[in-house]
Design a protein around this motif. Structure first.
Motif, mmCIF file in Angstrom:
data_model
loop_
_atom_site.group_PDB
_atom_site.id
_atom_site.type_symbol
_atom_site.label_atom_id
_atom_site.label_comp_id
_atom_site.label_asym_id
_atom_site.label_seq_id
_atom_site.Cartn_x
_atom_site.Cartn_y
_atom_site.Cartn_z
ATOM 1 N N GLN A 117 50.970 28.721 38.163
ATOM 2 C CA GLN A 117 51.418 29.829 39.002
ATOM 3 C C GLN A 117 50.728 31.143 38.630
ATOM 4 O O GLN A 117 50.383 31.945 39.497
ATOM 5 C CB GLN A 117 52.946 29.952 38.925
ATOM 6 C CG GLN A 117 53.627 28.955 39.869
ATOM 7 C CD GLN A 117 54.992 28.518 39.382
ATOM 8 O OE1 GLN A 117 55.604 29.160 38.535
ATOM 9 N NE2 GLN A 117 55.474 27.395 39.904
ATOM 10 N N GLN A 118 50.517 31.330 37.323
ATOM 11 C CA GLN A 118 49.808 32.551 36.880
ATOM 12 C C GLN A 118 48.410 32.593 37.489
ATOM 13 O O GLN A 118 47.952 33.627 37.963
ATOM 14 C CB GLN A 118 49.675 32.559 35.357
ATOM 15 C CG GLN A 118 50.910 33.070 34.650
ATOM 16 C CD GLN A 118 50.837 32.813 33.151
ATOM 17 O OE1 GLN A 118 49.999 32.063 32.674
ATOM 18 N NE2 GLN A 118 51.753 33.432 32.414
ATOM 19 N N ALA A 119 47.761 31.430 37.477
ATOM 20 C CA ALA A 119 46.406 31.356 38.041
ATOM 21 C C ALA A 119 46.445 31.662 39.534
ATOM 22 O O ALA A 119 45.599 32.397 40.057
ATOM 23 C CB ALA A 119 45.818 29.979 37.783
ATOM 24 N N ALA A 120 47.449 31.111 40.221
ATOM 25 C CA ALA A 120 47.562 31.345 41.668
ATOM 26 C C ALA A 120 47.792 32.830 41.959
ATOM 27 O O ALA A 120 47.236 33.388 42.920
ATOM 28 C CB ALA A 120 48.697 30.492 42.244
ATOM 29 N N ALA B 103 45.526 35.368 44.124
ATOM 30 C CA ALA B 103 46.049 36.159 45.246
ATOM 31 C C ALA B 103 45.632 37.619 45.108
ATOM 32 O O ALA B 103 45.498 38.339 46.092
ATOM 33 C CB ALA B 103 47.566 36.014 45.323
ATOM 34 N N GLN B 104 45.425 38.061 43.844
ATOM 35 C CA GLN B 104 44.984 39.456 43.621
ATOM 36 C C GLN B 104 43.464 39.588 43.776
ATOM 37 O O GLN B 104 42.891 40.628 43.481
ATOM 38 C CB GLN B 104 45.381 39.905 42.214
ATOM 39 C CG GLN B 104 46.880 40.083 42.022
ATOM 40 C CD GLN B 104 47.257 40.113 40.529
ATOM 41 O OE1 GLN B 104 46.397 40.304 39.678
ATOM 42 N NE2 GLN B 104 48.524 39.925 40.238
ATOM 43 N N GLY B 105 42.821 38.502 44.124
ATOM 44 C CA GLY B 105 41.373 38.568 44.366
ATOM 45 C C GLY B 105 40.514 38.172 43.184
ATOM 46 O O GLY B 105 39.287 38.265 43.235
ATOM 47 N N VAL B 106 41.136 37.763 42.066
ATOM 48 C CA VAL B 106 40.349 37.349 40.889
ATOM 49 C C VAL B 106 39.878 35.913 41.120
ATOM 50 O O VAL B 106 40.656 35.053 41.543
ATOM 51 C CB VAL B 106 41.203 37.439 39.590
ATOM 52 C CG1 VAL B 106 40.344 37.086 38.371
ATOM 53 C CG2 VAL B 106 41.816 38.816 39.440
#
Ligand code: PMP
Ligand code: GLU
Length: 391
Positions: A20-23, A27-30
């Motif tokens: 979830q952290q990766a997702a 979502a923030q564009g990283v």
């Protein structure tokens, strides 16, 4: 509000949390490469999805089913066990659950009294220890050997009068190692001699890239071992169906009846439409499984040498199953000045933009788990980033 002790004690699933952290970062564009959560990246095979749509259109999946699952699905499970393993069980020995995770959770609920001990050979999957604790039991970690496979000699040091069960997972998450039938038999015989329940988590049993496929189930290793075994399996990994949430347990009728009783107050039945899809998966053409498996093997063959060549990353035997790599990164951590695996994993995420899971979650700090269930190009980029991070 004051939460219960058990809620306060539970750690969230590290695999799901990291995923979830990766997702979120994405979502923030990283541009994060997510090698954390273990799930096939392939679409669910078309025929399985079509079967689900057909069942919905025919209004066949609007009602509760039997708590243990539809007879059709339990028959399909019985037939598949017979066809792939030569094992004969009856439909009342099968209980369908909302994912294999629920089968395991509910099994600990029905098997453990407060203080009962469950042997967990490390490394072990993240949810076992927390599920045992949630059932009032005590997870007992058995330290790993260099091969990461547990032996009866080691288990002999860990067993006490309070030991009730052992969880065996082969092919293993997080290492991808596969026990041979002889190794499993030795552990099984040891467990029988100590009258322990064997919970055999065989969810990756068909995702094997070397040796006999599928690997021998614990249920095939003789009558006394089978009588002590509860098999846990599901369709999530083999058929790329993680989101459908269908798992199952196979065991003695009295145990399955207790399981069913507990589930009747927890989930009731697993989703009817997913059960219809699982019937199609188990009884239909298995070509898509072979294709996905070939894909995983190809990725393993490419990524394993690339990872092994990265300074500070140590891999023991090449994995033979599942879709994980579990390198020892103690040297890599020292080279970069990190003292905990968690810090190292955070740096990988923030600096190299690669999400992996810390070995602590699997009872083995100093390691990280990387899922290679993603496309080859992405895997190659991930290895380049890793190499650059270590330069
Ligand atoms: N056992 C192991 C070893 C796993 O890796 C997983 C991961 N999904 C599960 C059980 C549970 O699978 P599911 O709930 O998706 O059937
Ligand atoms: N079992 C998978 C994993 O280990 C899926 C996530 C989970 O259910 O923990 O990553």
């Amino acid at each position: 509000m004051q939460l219960s002790q058990r809620a306060r004690a539970v750690r969230p699933s590290a695999t799901l949390k990291t995923g979830q952290q990766a997702a979120q970062l994405r979502a923030q564009g990283v541009d994060v490469i997510n090698l954390s959560v273990g799930q096939p990246d392939y679409p669910t095979p078309t025929a399985i999805r079509e079967a689900a749509v057909t069942a919905i259109r025919a209004n066949q999946v609007n009602s509760y089913t039997a708590t243990a699952g539809t007879l059709e699905l339990r028959q399909a499970i019985v037939q598949r066990l017979r066809a792939t393993q030569g094992v004969t069980v009856t439909t009342d020995q099968v209980v369908v659950t909302t994912g294999a995770k629920m089968a395991l959770y509910a099994l600990f609920q029905i098997l453990l009294d407060p203080g009962d001990e469950v042997l967990l050979p490390a490394p072990y999957w993240v949810s076992y220890a927390e599920q045992v604790k949630l059932a009032g039991g005590r997870p007992i970690e058995v330290a790993p050997t260099a091969s990461l496979k547990v032996t009866p000699e080691q288990l002999a040091d860990a067993v006490t009068p309070a030991t009730k069960a052992i969880v065996l997972n082969s092919p293993q998450n997080p290492s991808g190692l596969v026990y041979t039938a002889a190794e499993l038999r030795a552990i099984g015989e040891w467990a029988v001699a100590h009258d322990l329940i064997i919970i055999a988590d065989e969810i990756y049993g068909e995702l094997v890239y070397a040796g006999p496929v599928p690997v021998s189930s614990m249920l095939t290793l003789g009558d006394s071992i089978a009588a002590h075994t509860i098999l846990v399996n599901g369709v999530s990994k083999t058929y790329a169906m993680t989101g459908w949430r269908i798992g199952y347990a196979v065991g003695p009728v009295d145990v399955m009846t207790a399981l069913k009783n507990v589930l009747s107050h927890m989930t009731g039945n697993a989703a009817a439409v997913s059960q219809a899809a699982a019937v199609a998966a188990l009884t239909g053409d298995q070509t898509p499984v072979t294709e996905m498996k070939d894909g995983f093997k190809q990725r393993l063959d490419v990524v394993y040498p690339l990872l092994a060549a990265i300074p500070g990353f140590k891999l023991n035997a090449k994995p033979q199953g599942a879709f994980y790599l579990f390198p020892d990164v103690t040297e890599a951590m020292a080279m970069k000045g990190y003292t905990t695996t968690a810090e190292f994993v955070t740096a990988l995420l923030n600096e190299a933009h690669i999400a992996v899971v810390t070995g602590e979650a699997f009872g083995l700090p100093g390691h990280i788990r990387m899922s290679y269930a993603t496309d080859l190009e992405t895997l190659k980029v991930a290895m380049q980033r890793l190499k650059k991070f270590m330069d």
